[in-house]
Design a protein around this motif. Structure first.
Motif, PDB file in Angstrom:
ATOM      1  N   ARG A   1       5.678   4.165  -0.312  1.00  0.00           N
ATOM      2  CA  ARG A   1       5.605   2.947   0.361  1.00  0.00           C
ATOM      3  C   ARG A   1       6.429   2.799   1.653  1.00  0.00           C
ATOM      4  O   ARG A   1       7.657   2.864   1.549  1.00  0.00           O
ATOM      5  CB  ARG A   1       5.886   1.668  -0.701  1.00  0.00           C
ATOM      6  CG  ARG A   1       5.051   1.686  -1.969  1.00  0.00           C
ATOM      7  CD  ARG A   1       5.577   0.769  -3.082  1.00  0.00           C
ATOM      8  NE  ARG A   1       5.867  -0.668  -2.286  1.00  0.00           N
ATOM      9  CZ  ARG A   1       6.324  -1.714  -2.952  1.00  0.00           C
ATOM     10  NH1 ARG A   1       6.831  -1.498  -3.977  1.00  0.00           N
ATOM     11  NH2 ARG A   1       6.327  -2.868  -2.082  1.00  0.00           N
TER      12      ARG A   1
ATOM     13  N   GLN B   1       0.849  -1.034   0.078  1.00  0.00           N
ATOM     14  CA  GLN B   1      -0.019  -0.012  -0.118  1.00  0.00           C
ATOM     15  C   GLN B   1       0.830   1.074   0.196  1.00  0.00           C
ATOM     16  O   GLN B   1       2.014   1.199   0.622  1.00  0.00           O
ATOM     17  CB  GLN B   1      -0.900  -0.025   1.371  1.00  0.00           C
ATOM     18  CG  GLN B   1      -1.807  -1.169   1.374  1.00  0.00           C
ATOM     19  CD  GLN B   1      -1.155  -2.224   2.536  1.00  0.00           C
ATOM     20  OE1 GLN B   1      -0.084  -2.438   2.471  1.00  0.00           O
ATOM     21  NE2 GLN B   1      -2.223  -2.939   3.222  1.00  0.00           N
ATOM     22  N   ARG B   2       0.413   2.126  -0.678  1.00  0.00           N
ATOM     23  CA  ARG B   2       1.200   3.629  -0.907  1.00  0.00           C
ATOM     24  C   ARG B   2       0.457   4.738   0.256  1.00  0.00           C
ATOM     25  O   ARG B   2      -0.919   4.633   0.322  1.00  0.00           O
ATOM     26  CB  ARG B   2       1.239   4.031  -2.090  1.00  0.00           C
ATOM     27  CG  ARG B   2       1.891   3.389  -3.220  1.00  0.00           C
ATOM     28  CD  ARG B   2       2.056   4.053  -4.419  1.00  0.00           C
ATOM     29  NE  ARG B   2       3.135   5.163  -4.431  1.00  0.00           N
ATOM     30  CZ  ARG B   2       4.284   5.127  -4.493  1.00  0.00           C
ATOM     31  NH1 ARG B   2       4.796   3.809  -4.827  1.00  0.00           N
ATOM     32  NH2 ARG B   2       5.131   6.021  -4.340  1.00  0.00           N
TER      33      ARG B   2
ATOM     34  N   SER C   1      10.976   4.804  -3.624  1.00  0.00           N
ATOM     35  CA  SER C   1       9.407   4.464  -3.801  1.00  0.00           C
ATOM     36  C   SER C   1       8.832   6.005  -4.019  1.00  0.00           C
ATOM     37  O   SER C   1       7.508   6.019  -4.387  1.00  0.00           O
ATOM     38  CB  SER C   1       8.764   3.584  -2.882  1.00  0.00           C
ATOM     39  OG  SER C   1       8.689   4.575  -1.518  1.00  0.00           O
TER      40      SER C   1
END
Length: 454
Positions: free
Chosen positions: A69, A57-58, A196
């Protein structure tokens, strides 16, 4: 409710970059579990992949569309001082936090790099720079820094910084802290988080904001004084818990009444929270909005006082500190007077022409939001915690049986508060960003709890 901060001088950014680590290093954690994957495991030998290190999940903030992330199995937390937008901790030793800093003048990456190094050297003269490199993160110029700080009392520790120049006056600061003994083990997580990071397209962000505002304005056209009154009820009481323990209570009273000969709705919110074993914070907020939408008034008085009637040190008098705020909107002009123990501020804004909520509407809104399907709306409203006019976003998610969850983001650069309501719009529970749980209760129950506590 907030104790106003005393910002430090900055040049060029609002707080010295190196000194941002102080709260994370020695602050009090108020943690809330983030529903990520199972617990962290040390990275395997060789070069671990992002899938091994990061949650799927971000997490995303709303002002600049910055997303990342988190480390796998991390906990999401926030300091009581509310300095970071978000903070992730894992293994009870390592942390990564995100802060956004603003400059009054335009700066380049070289200036940011020099400023960070100089400030850290000033704050920690014995620190050693382990790494200092420039790179690109999220297609923006960035600097990555690592410092080792000798600490004979607590043990040496390492600070990592990823400084991303979002634009010439805005800097994203990702900070990583761990013990020197675990640096090589924890460093891959920070490196993976940095890689990320993504930034949304500014035009797409604007499009989404305008869409949410339009959605809110369309729904709000039917929000008549009669419908607002449907949310009024008997006085409500709530317990305030931290880690399962009662630390305070809230009483909320709503009614129709006339103020200055104007018919409208008034709301009174009274609370007491034991912030620490030594002190309590009492707050009384009174709000009024006229039926014709032309006038609103509010006042908030917050006092921090010793928890005991007498100080432990009998040679000193108990010290009380009080913050007072009054607000008035007459027509399209909003004026606010804020008085703290150290200063006085007078603020003024013009009411936005579209999507503005009064303080009364803001308090009643979650109970009235449509919840038959997932929806997202945005409104402009005054944010009393920080004394500014902000764009406030509400995300509604149906849960079944008519109940629903409301994600309330008070400003694009602040974290969401999550509340659950039943089918009738009555609050079931609210999880605040600083780890407090608010649940409804009967006044007799609250009296019993606090009488037993003495």
């Amino acid at each position: 409710m907030q104790n106003p901060r005393h910002p430090m001088p900055f040049q060029p950014f609002q707080r010295p970059l190196a000194l941002l680590i102080a709260a994370a290093a020695f602050g009090l954690w108020l943690s809330a579990a983030l529903p990520l994957s199972a617990q962290n495991q040390p990275p395997a030998s060789g070069e671990p992949s992002a899938q091994e290190l990061l949650a799927p999940q971000r997490w995303q903030e709303g002002a600049y569309g910055l997303s990342l992330r988190p480390p796998l199995g991390a906990q999401m937390a926030q300091l009581a001082a509310d300095e970071a937008l978000v903070r992730f901790t894992w293994q009870d030793r390592a942390s990564i936090e995100l802060l956004i800093r603003h400059s009054k003048t335009e700066v380049d990456l070289e200036t940011v790099q020099k400023e960070a190094l100089n400030q850290f050297a000033f704050a920690y003269p014995s620190a050693v720079v382990l790494e200092d490199v420039t790179l690109a993160l999220a297609n923006r110029p960035a600097v990555k820094l690592y410092y080792r700080v000798p600490d004979p009392k607590r043990g040496d520790w390492v600070l990592g910084q990823g400084l991303i120049l979002i634009d010439p006056v805005t800097l994203a600061v990702l900070q990583f802290r761990t013990s020197a003994d675990h640096f090589e083990q924890d460093r891959p997580y920070f490196e993976a988080v940095l890689q990320s990071v993504e930034l949304a397209d500014p035009q797409e962000l604007d499009r989404q904001r305008h869409m949410r505002i339009a959605q809110g304005e369309l729904w709000r056209k039917d929000l008549t004084p009669q419908k607002l009154r449907q949310a009024l009820g008997e006085p409500q009481w709530f317990r305030v818990l931290k880690d399962g323990r009662d630390v305070g209570f809230i009483r909320m009273r709503q009614q129709s009444e006339k103020v200055l000969a104007e018919p409208g709705i008034s709301i009174e919110v009274q609370s007491r929270v034991q912030a620490t074993p030594e002190e309590v914070i009492d707050s009384l907020g009174e709000y009024f909005a006229s039926d014709d939408g032309k006038t609103e008034l509010w006042s908030i008085r917050t006092t921090r006082r010793p928890a005991r009637s007498q100080p432990l040190d009998q040679s000193q008098e108990p010290q009380e500190l009080t913050w007072v705020e009054t607000g008035v909107r007459s027509g399209a002009t909003i004026t606010v007077h804020r008085q703290s123990p150290t200063d006085i501020k007078d603020l003024s804004w013009q009411m936005p022409t579209q999507g503005y909520l009064s303080q009364v509407e803001l308090l009643l809104l979650p109970a009235l939001l449509p919840h038959d399907q997932a929806t997202e709306m945005a409104f402009y409203a005054y944010y009393a915690d920080e004394g500014r006019l902000t764009l406030r976003t509400f995300r509604v998610q149906p849960l079944g049986n008519g109940s629903y969850q409301v994600h309330d983001r008070p400003a694009p650069d602040r974290m969401e508060e999550i509340s659950v309501y039943d089918a009738q719009g009555r609050l079931i529970q609210r999880q605040t960003v600083n780890g407090l749980l608010i649940v409804p209760a009967q006044p007799e129950q609250i009296q019993q709890i606090w009488r037993a506590r003495g």
